[in-house]
Design a protein around this motif. Structure first.
Motif, mmCIF file in Angstrom:
data_model
loop_
_atom_site.group_PDB
_atom_site.id
_atom_site.type_symbol
_atom_site.label_atom_id
_atom_site.label_comp_id
_atom_site.label_asym_id
_atom_site.label_seq_id
_atom_site.Cartn_x
_atom_site.Cartn_y
_atom_site.Cartn_z
ATOM 1 N N MET A 97 27.861 -5.819 64.254
ATOM 2 C CA MET A 97 27.441 -5.010 63.106
ATOM 3 C C MET A 97 28.646 -4.429 62.378
ATOM 4 O O MET A 97 28.690 -4.407 61.146
ATOM 5 C CB MET A 97 26.539 -3.861 63.569
ATOM 6 N N HIS A 98 29.616 -3.950 63.159
ATOM 7 C CA HIS A 98 30.795 -3.311 62.572
ATOM 8 C C HIS A 98 31.885 -4.310 62.200
ATOM 9 O O HIS A 98 32.937 -3.898 61.690
ATOM 10 C CB HIS A 98 31.358 -2.274 63.541
ATOM 11 N N GLY A 99 31.662 -5.580 62.464
ATOM 12 C CA GLY A 99 32.680 -6.570 62.161
ATOM 13 C C GLY A 99 33.848 -6.530 63.116
ATOM 14 O O GLY A 99 34.895 -7.131 62.846
ATOM 15 N N HIS A 157 32.247 7.933 72.744
ATOM 16 C CA HIS A 157 31.503 7.816 71.497
ATOM 17 C C HIS A 157 32.207 8.457 70.310
ATOM 18 O O HIS A 157 32.106 7.972 69.181
ATOM 19 C CB HIS A 157 30.107 8.425 71.679
ATOM 20 N N HIS A 158 32.893 9.557 70.564
ATOM 21 C CA HIS A 158 33.601 10.181 69.455
ATOM 22 C C HIS A 158 34.677 9.243 68.924
ATOM 23 O O HIS A 158 34.865 9.128 67.703
ATOM 24 C CB HIS A 158 34.217 11.503 69.893
ATOM 25 N N GLU A 159 35.372 8.558 69.832
ATOM 26 C CA GLU A 159 36.379 7.577 69.404
ATOM 27 C C GLU A 159 35.736 6.457 68.598
ATOM 28 O O GLU A 159 36.323 5.962 67.623
ATOM 29 C CB GLU A 159 37.104 7.005 70.629
ATOM 30 N N PRO A 169 35.071 2.918 63.907
ATOM 31 C CA PRO A 169 34.012 1.969 64.248
ATOM 32 C C PRO A 169 34.486 0.523 64.342
ATOM 33 O O PRO A 169 33.775 -0.325 64.885
ATOM 34 C CB PRO A 169 33.006 2.139 63.097
ATOM 35 N N ASN A 170 35.671 0.241 63.805
ATOM 36 C CA ASN A 170 36.196 -1.125 63.847
ATOM 37 C C ASN A 170 36.847 -1.465 65.188
ATOM 38 O O ASN A 170 37.245 -2.608 65.415
ATOM 39 C CB ASN A 170 37.224 -1.326 62.732
ATOM 40 N N VAL A 171 36.953 -0.482 66.088
ATOM 41 C CA VAL A 171 37.530 -0.735 67.409
ATOM 42 C C VAL A 171 36.463 -1.368 68.299
ATOM 43 O O VAL A 171 35.379 -0.792 68.461
ATOM 44 C CB VAL A 171 38.041 0.573 68.041
ATOM 45 N N ALA A 228 41.709 3.492 73.030
ATOM 46 C CA ALA A 228 41.556 4.468 71.948
ATOM 47 C C ALA A 228 41.350 5.871 72.509
ATOM 48 O O ALA A 228 41.861 6.854 71.970
ATOM 49 C CB ALA A 228 40.375 4.074 71.060
ATOM 50 N N ARG A 229 40.622 5.953 73.608
ATOM 51 C CA ARG A 229 40.397 7.245 74.259
ATOM 52 C C ARG A 229 41.714 7.808 74.795
ATOM 53 O O ARG A 229 41.998 9.004 74.635
ATOM 54 C CB ARG A 229 39.390 7.059 75.396
#
Length: 257
Positions: free
Chosen positions: A75-77, A228-230, A235-237, A245-246
């Protein structure tokens, strides 16, 4: 062919992301399909084999969560960066396999969630029950499990039962229960825990928090979707890169503290 050429022209980091994401997606889908086929058409459900059946059901639940998470990346590519229709085709197929979901409807609702997370206009949020699991989960089911999903599930069950002679108790234990449990697992770790209202305040407008689980526990609970915050910040991660990322977010917080 055009999408394949577009992917091949991506920067190396994006090509690696696409390659990693597709390999992991193939592994999850293959494991889910093999276990499902074995459970339905080979495995014999008896009292003596019940412990193995329960273990298989738990694994199938987790793999079903994986199907959804891969479709979520699509969905986010972030499954195939700049993949265009490749993401649409893979994501749509996996959502259909998962529960007969409509790709366009789910994608539009998820984008609406990202635009106004944790607000009354968020389709994934329950403004009436922001702190209570069961009413919120019931609202979640009503919103997403529509007639298309009901028809899909009943078609699968009746086909296995009437056309292939699969015992109904095996269908319930090794297909129905893992599917229902995976929806609860996705909702609890991917929606309720990150966005529920509690004593702690949200850090920003995303109205999301992250779990403090280690990498192994994060993978086991929801394919790192508990970070989830990350996810809302970037959203592309892809799901498999959320632990990094965390860690980066934690290092940034320590520097600015």
């Amino acid at each position: 062919m055009r999408e394949r050429n577009q992917v091949s022209k991506l920067p190396l980091s994006a090509r690696r992301q696409a390659a990693t994401g597709l390999v992991l997606a193939l592994a999850i889908v293959a494991a889910w399909a093999c276990l499902h086929a074995y459970a339905m058409f080979v495995f014999e459900l008896r009292w003596a084999s019940l412990p193995l059946a329960l273990a298989m059901a738990l694994l199938q639940c987790w793999l079903s969560v994986g199907l959804f998470i891969v479709s979520h990346d699509a969905m986010h590519g972030s499954l195939v960066p700049r993949g265009g229709r490749v993401n649409d085709m893979i994501g749509g197929l996996l959502l259909f396999i998962y529960a007969g979901f409509s790709w366009r409807r789910m994608r539009d609702a998820h984008f609406a969630h990202h635009r106004v997370p944790g607000s009354p206009d968020d389709p994934d949020f329950s403004a009436d029950h922001p702190s209570h699991f069961w009413p919120w989960y019931g609202q979640f089911l009503k919103r997403y499990f529509g007639w298309q999903s009901v028809v899909f599930v009943f078609t699968v069950v009746l086909t296995y039962w009437l056309a292939f002679g699969v015992p109904i108790e095996k269908i319930v234990l090794l297909y129905g229960m893992p599917a229902i449990a995976s929806s609860m697992q996705l909702f609890y770790f991917g929606t309720f825990r990150p966005h529920r209202h509690g004593e702690d305040r949200f850090a920003d407008r995303h109205n999301a928090r992250s779990d403090n689980f280690g990498t192994a526990a994060s993978l086991a609970t929801c394919f790192h979707f508990g970070y989830h915050h990350e996810h809302h910040l970037a959203p592309n991660v892809p799901w498999w890169h959320l632990p990094a990322a965390r860690r980066q977010a934690s290092r940034d917080e320590q520097v600015t503290a």
